[in-house]
Scaffold this motif. Structure first.
Motif, PDB file in Angstrom:
ATOM      1  N   ALA A  99     -11.887  18.071  -0.235  1.00  0.00           N
ATOM      2  CA  ALA A  99     -12.425  16.732  -0.536  1.00  0.00           C
ATOM      3  C   ALA A  99     -13.747  16.871  -1.281  1.00  0.00           C
ATOM      4  O   ALA A  99     -13.971  16.229  -2.314  1.00  0.00           O
ATOM      5  CB  ALA A  99     -12.624  15.942   0.758  1.00  0.00           C
ATOM      6  N   LEU A 100     -14.631  17.731  -0.766  1.00  0.00           N
ATOM      7  CA  LEU A 100     -15.934  17.926  -1.411  1.00  0.00           C
ATOM      8  C   LEU A 100     -15.747  18.572  -2.784  1.00  0.00           C
ATOM      9  O   LEU A 100     -16.330  18.130  -3.776  1.00  0.00           O
ATOM     10  CB  LEU A 100     -16.829  18.813  -0.542  1.00  0.00           C
ATOM     11  CG  LEU A 100     -18.131  19.261  -1.212  1.00  0.00           C
ATOM     12  CD1 LEU A 100     -19.022  18.077  -1.558  1.00  0.00           C
ATOM     13  CD2 LEU A 100     -18.880  20.250  -0.334  1.00  0.00           C
ATOM     14  N   ALA A 101     -14.932  19.606  -2.839  1.00  0.00           N
ATOM     15  CA  ALA A 101     -14.747  20.322  -4.109  1.00  0.00           C
ATOM     16  C   ALA A 101     -14.194  19.383  -5.175  1.00  0.00           C
ATOM     17  O   ALA A 101     -14.690  19.354  -6.314  1.00  0.00           O
ATOM     18  CB  ALA A 101     -13.815  21.512  -3.910  1.00  0.00           C
ATOM     19  N   ALA A 102     -13.192  18.597  -4.821  1.00  0.00           N
ATOM     20  CA  ALA A 102     -12.566  17.710  -5.811  1.00  0.00           C
ATOM     21  C   ALA A 102     -13.574  16.685  -6.317  1.00  0.00           C
ATOM     22  O   ALA A 102     -13.659  16.399  -7.513  1.00  0.00           O
ATOM     23  CB  ALA A 102     -11.352  17.013  -5.202  1.00  0.00           C
ATOM     24  N   LYS A 103     -14.373  16.147  -5.404  1.00  0.00           N
ATOM     25  CA  LYS A 103     -15.353  15.115  -5.776  1.00  0.00           C
ATOM     26  C   LYS A 103     -16.457  15.722  -6.658  1.00  0.00           C
ATOM     27  O   LYS A 103     -16.823  15.168  -7.700  1.00  0.00           O
ATOM     28  CB  LYS A 103     -15.947  14.540  -4.480  1.00  0.00           C
ATOM     29  CG  LYS A 103     -16.842  13.341  -4.652  1.00  0.00           C
ATOM     30  CD  LYS A 103     -16.045  12.045  -4.591  1.00  0.00           C
ATOM     31  CE  LYS A 103     -16.902  10.832  -4.838  1.00  0.00           C
ATOM     32  NZ  LYS A 103     -16.133   9.715  -5.392  1.00  0.00           N
ATOM     33  N   GLN A 104     -16.967  16.858  -6.211  1.00  0.00           N
ATOM     34  CA  GLN A 104     -18.057  17.535  -6.920  1.00  0.00           C
ATOM     35  C   GLN A 104     -17.623  17.920  -8.351  1.00  0.00           C
ATOM     36  O   GLN A 104     -18.333  17.654  -9.322  1.00  0.00           O
ATOM     37  CB  GLN A 104     -18.342  18.819  -6.127  1.00  0.00           C
ATOM     38  CG  GLN A 104     -19.699  19.370  -6.165  1.00  0.00           C
ATOM     39  CD  GLN A 104     -19.823  20.565  -5.210  1.00  0.00           C
ATOM     40  OE1 GLN A 104     -18.830  21.152  -4.745  1.00  0.00           O
ATOM     41  NE2 GLN A 104     -21.048  20.938  -4.933  1.00  0.00           N
ATOM     42  N   ILE A 150      -5.770  24.374  -3.211  1.00  0.00           N
ATOM     43  CA  ILE A 150      -5.482  24.060  -4.625  1.00  0.00           C
ATOM     44  C   ILE A 150      -4.552  22.854  -4.717  1.00  0.00           C
ATOM     45  O   ILE A 150      -4.771  21.940  -5.517  1.00  0.00           O
ATOM     46  CB  ILE A 150      -4.877  25.293  -5.339  1.00  0.00           C
ATOM     47  CG1 ILE A 150      -5.935  26.394  -5.451  1.00  0.00           C
ATOM     48  CG2 ILE A 150      -4.336  24.921  -6.715  1.00  0.00           C
ATOM     49  CD1 ILE A 150      -5.423  27.726  -5.983  1.00  0.00           C
ATOM     50  N   ARG A 151      -3.512  22.841  -3.885  1.00  0.00           N
ATOM     51  CA  ARG A 151      -2.584  21.689  -3.925  1.00  0.00           C
ATOM     52  C   ARG A 151      -3.322  20.394  -3.595  1.00  0.00           C
ATOM     53  O   ARG A 151      -3.101  19.356  -4.227  1.00  0.00           O
ATOM     54  CB  ARG A 151      -1.435  21.898  -2.929  1.00  0.00           C
ATOM     55  CG  ARG A 151      -0.436  22.942  -3.374  1.00  0.00           C
ATOM     56  CD  ARG A 151       0.734  23.024  -2.385  1.00  0.00           C
ATOM     57  NE  ARG A 151       1.586  24.163  -2.676  1.00  0.00           N
ATOM     58  CZ  ARG A 151       2.520  24.179  -3.624  1.00  0.00           C
ATOM     59  NH1 ARG A 151       2.752  23.097  -4.349  1.00  0.00           N
ATOM     60  NH2 ARG A 151       3.245  25.263  -3.844  1.00  0.00           N
ATOM     61  N   ALA A 152      -4.205  20.459  -2.611  1.00  0.00           N
ATOM     62  CA  ALA A 152      -4.922  19.244  -2.211  1.00  0.00           C
ATOM     63  C   ALA A 152      -5.878  18.809  -3.326  1.00  0.00           C
ATOM     64  O   ALA A 152      -5.920  17.632  -3.696  1.00  0.00           O
ATOM     65  CB  ALA A 152      -5.685  19.496  -0.912  1.00  0.00           C
ATOM     66  N   GLU A 159      -3.464  11.944  -8.176  1.00  0.00           N
ATOM     67  CA  GLU A 159      -2.692  10.867  -7.526  1.00  0.00           C
ATOM     68  C   GLU A 159      -3.604   9.846  -6.876  1.00  0.00           C
ATOM     69  O   GLU A 159      -4.640  10.200  -6.320  1.00  0.00           O
ATOM     70  CB  GLU A 159      -1.819  11.464  -6.401  1.00  0.00           C
ATOM     71  CG  GLU A 159      -0.712  12.356  -6.903  1.00  0.00           C
ATOM     72  CD  GLU A 159       0.010  13.039  -5.742  1.00  0.00           C
ATOM     73  OE1 GLU A 159       0.132  12.422  -4.656  1.00  0.00           O
ATOM     74  OE2 GLU A 159       0.417  14.202  -5.926  1.00  0.00           O
ATOM     75  N   ASP A 160      -3.146   8.608  -6.890  1.00  0.00           N
ATOM     76  CA  ASP A 160      -3.788   7.594  -6.048  1.00  0.00           C
ATOM     77  C   ASP A 160      -3.094   7.612  -4.694  1.00  0.00           C
ATOM     78  O   ASP A 160      -1.953   8.059  -4.575  1.00  0.00           O
ATOM     79  CB  ASP A 160      -3.650   6.210  -6.695  1.00  0.00           C
ATOM     80  CG  ASP A 160      -4.779   5.977  -7.694  1.00  0.00           C
ATOM     81  OD1 ASP A 160      -5.868   6.559  -7.495  1.00  0.00           O
ATOM     82  OD2 ASP A 160      -4.558   5.243  -8.670  1.00  0.00           O
ATOM     83  N   ASN A 161      -3.761   7.117  -3.699  1.00  0.00           N
ATOM     84  CA  ASN A 161      -3.203   7.059  -2.334  1.00  0.00           C
ATOM     85  C   ASN A 161      -2.650   8.428  -1.923  1.00  0.00           C
ATOM     86  O   ASN A 161      -1.547   8.545  -1.394  1.00  0.00           O
ATOM     87  CB  ASN A 161      -2.079   6.009  -2.246  1.00  0.00           C
ATOM     88  CG  ASN A 161      -2.540   4.676  -2.797  1.00  0.00           C
ATOM     89  OD1 ASN A 161      -2.063   4.227  -3.846  1.00  0.00           O
ATOM     90  ND2 ASN A 161      -3.490   4.060  -2.122  1.00  0.00           N
ATOM     91  N   PHE A 162      -3.455   9.432  -2.194  1.00  0.00           N
ATOM     92  CA  PHE A 162      -3.005  10.804  -1.944  1.00  0.00           C
ATOM     93  C   PHE A 162      -2.836  11.069  -0.448  1.00  0.00           C
ATOM     94  O   PHE A 162      -3.714  10.731   0.357  1.00  0.00           O
ATOM     95  CB  PHE A 162      -4.032  11.779  -2.532  1.00  0.00           C
ATOM     96  CG  PHE A 162      -3.697  13.219  -2.313  1.00  0.00           C
ATOM     97  CD1 PHE A 162      -2.551  13.782  -2.860  1.00  0.00           C
ATOM     98  CD2 PHE A 162      -4.518  14.033  -1.536  1.00  0.00           C
ATOM     99  CE1 PHE A 162      -2.231  15.120  -2.657  1.00  0.00           C
ATOM    100  CE2 PHE A 162      -4.214  15.370  -1.321  1.00  0.00           C
ATOM    101  CZ  PHE A 162      -3.060  15.904  -1.886  1.00  0.00           C
ATOM    102  N   ALA A 163      -1.687  11.654  -0.116  1.00  0.00           N
ATOM    103  CA  ALA A 163      -1.437  12.028   1.286  1.00  0.00           C
ATOM    104  C   ALA A 163      -1.031  13.491   1.325  1.00  0.00           C
ATOM    105  O   ALA A 163      -0.321  13.971   0.437  1.00  0.00           O
ATOM    106  CB  ALA A 163      -0.324  11.152   1.862  1.00  0.00           C
ATOM    107  N   PHE A 164      -1.495  14.187   2.327  1.00  0.00           N
ATOM    108  CA  PHE A 164      -1.203  15.630   2.409  1.00  0.00           C
ATOM    109  C   PHE A 164      -1.188  16.022   3.879  1.00  0.00           C
ATOM    110  O   PHE A 164      -2.082  15.648   4.643  1.00  0.00           O
ATOM    111  CB  PHE A 164      -2.311  16.395   1.667  1.00  0.00           C
ATOM    112  CG  PHE A 164      -2.049  17.865   1.498  1.00  0.00           C
ATOM    113  CD1 PHE A 164      -1.224  18.333   0.487  1.00  0.00           C
ATOM    114  CD2 PHE A 164      -2.653  18.804   2.346  1.00  0.00           C
ATOM    115  CE1 PHE A 164      -0.993  19.696   0.309  1.00  0.00           C
ATOM    116  CE2 PHE A 164      -2.428  20.163   2.182  1.00  0.00           C
ATOM    117  CZ  PHE A 164      -1.601  20.610   1.153  1.00  0.00           C
TER     118      PHE A 164
END
Ligand SMILES: Cc1cc2nc3c(=O)[nH]c(=O)nc-3n(C[C@H](O)[C@H](O)[C@H](O)COP(=O)(O)O)c2cc1C
Length: 367
Positions: A99-104, A150-152, A159-164
């Protein structure tokens, strides 16, 4: 795809954002880990034909590397100091979550017009994990976590409304805004073990491997490309090399001899012990450094094995051999970064381009 129709081979350099340079040796290294040195280096590199720079993530000193700047923030600073260079920020799952990595990275992507990329490292340094209170997972578990990471991260970016629902990470109805600009940030990974290769063949855009001979690189490339094809995935290959380019072969070889002669044996052996243990825990008992000798280990990622040590012409020819073996990118370390990156750009890259053009002509004639 015929080799000759491939894109020009790309060049990257290791960002010296940790102290001590790229060899475990007391030889003089006119390289500094400071931001001022690195800003200038990045500007020299982009003017010299380098397309990428790879920063490193280290949380503690190990064998050299007493001081370490953090990779994502340092990469951002280099991107702010350059115009075209792409900077690959190293990220270690564990301290980072996706979550942090993707946002950053999405934010840096917007701030720098899409020039940031990511290197997902899986870890080899048990003492470092212990020092920062991170669980030391088994070798293949580290890669299972990296793959979920990586997949996350990719899912969040696209994707919107991403679920994992993974074993390590969970996401529920998560929509990142803004998402990165297209094309998406490229995802690199390092490692040569079975688990590393299989992960590359499933999810990574780029696979980075330690230095090696063209024959050994070709074996890895064939293995990964065959698996990737089965998975309907395409992965590019980056190969590490430590470049010592001098006017004569004798001079270049003398520099290598001096690096080895002034190596710090205790530190090299301790590093070898650590990385071989990390690899031994893999089911096949191998890994990036399984066959590394004492001399190889003086350069952290077996960079001497790629043999980019000689005159500009010798080195250019060997780069073409690595390209023929499947390398799409050559990642380079140097003793004196600023001077040698410039020299490499002036004297080696133009020869590589000439050889590539000559090969393309030959292949057209042969068709
Ligand atoms: C080009 C390259 C760059 C790497 N950068 C880092 C890094 O910055 N920090 C780190 O802890 N590990 C780094 N690694 C180590 C890998 O992520 C991985 O843990 C290691 O290569 C073990 O691979 P194995 O699975 O083949 O044993 C790097 C490896 C390569 C090949």
């Amino acid at each position: 795809m015929s080799h000759t129709k491939r894109e020009p081979v790309k060049f990257a350099y290791w960002v010296p954002n940790v102290s001590g340079g790229l060899v475990i040796s007391n030889i003089e290294q006119r390289t500094s880990w400071t931001i001022d040195y690195n800003r200038k280096l990045a500007q020299i590199a982009e003017a010299s034909g380098f397309e990428y720079a790879l920063s490193q993530i280290r949380f503690t000193a190990g064998y050299g590397a007493e001081f370490q700047h953090e990779s994502v923030s340092f990469s951002h600073a280099l991107l702010e100091s350059t115009k075209t260079l792409k900077v690959i920020a190293a990220i270690l799952p564990g301290p980072w979550n996706p979550a942090l990595a993707a946002k950053q990275i999405a934010t840096i992507n917007h701030l720098t017009n899409g020039r940031v990329a990511v290197n997902v490292v899986s870890g080899w340094f048990r003492g470092e994990f212990a020092a920062i209170g991170e669980h030391w997972l088994d070798h293949d578990e580290r890669y299972r976590r990296s793959e979920e990471f990586i997949r996350a991260m990719r899912g969040i970016w696209t994707e919107d409304n991403f679920a994992f629902r993974g074993d390590f990470y969970r996401f529920n109805n998560y929509s990142l805004k803004p998402k990165p600009l297209d094309p998406q940030p490229e995802i690199f990974q390092g490692g040569s073990s079975r688990a590393a290769r299989d992960m590359a063949a499933r999810v990574s855009d780029w696979y980075f491997t330690n230095g090696n001979t063209p024959d050994q690189i070709a074996k890895q490339v064939n293995d990964i490309r065959t698996k990737a094809k089965e998975n309907n995935h395409f992965v590019r290959i980056g190969v590490n090399g430590f470049a010592i380019v001098r006017e004569t072969e004798e001079e270049a070889k003398a520099v290598l001899a001096e690096i080895i002669e002034k190596a710090n044996p205790e530190a090299v052996n301790a590093f070898g012990h650590e990385v071989k243990n990390a690899g031994k825990a893999s089911p096949e008992g191998e890994g990036n450094w399984a066959k590394s000798s004492f001399e190889d280990l003086v350069q952290y990622n077996d960079g001497f094995r790629s043999n980019l040590i000689g005159t500009p012409r010798q080195v250019a020819e060997r780069i073409i051999d690595l390209k023929r073996a499947g390398a799409d990118l050559i990642l380079l370390g140097f003793l004196h970064f600023q001077e040698e990156v410039e020299y490499f750009g002036k004297h080696v890259i133009p020869l590589v381009r000439e050889l590539e053009a000559a090969e393309a002509v030959q292949s057209v004639a042969a068709e």
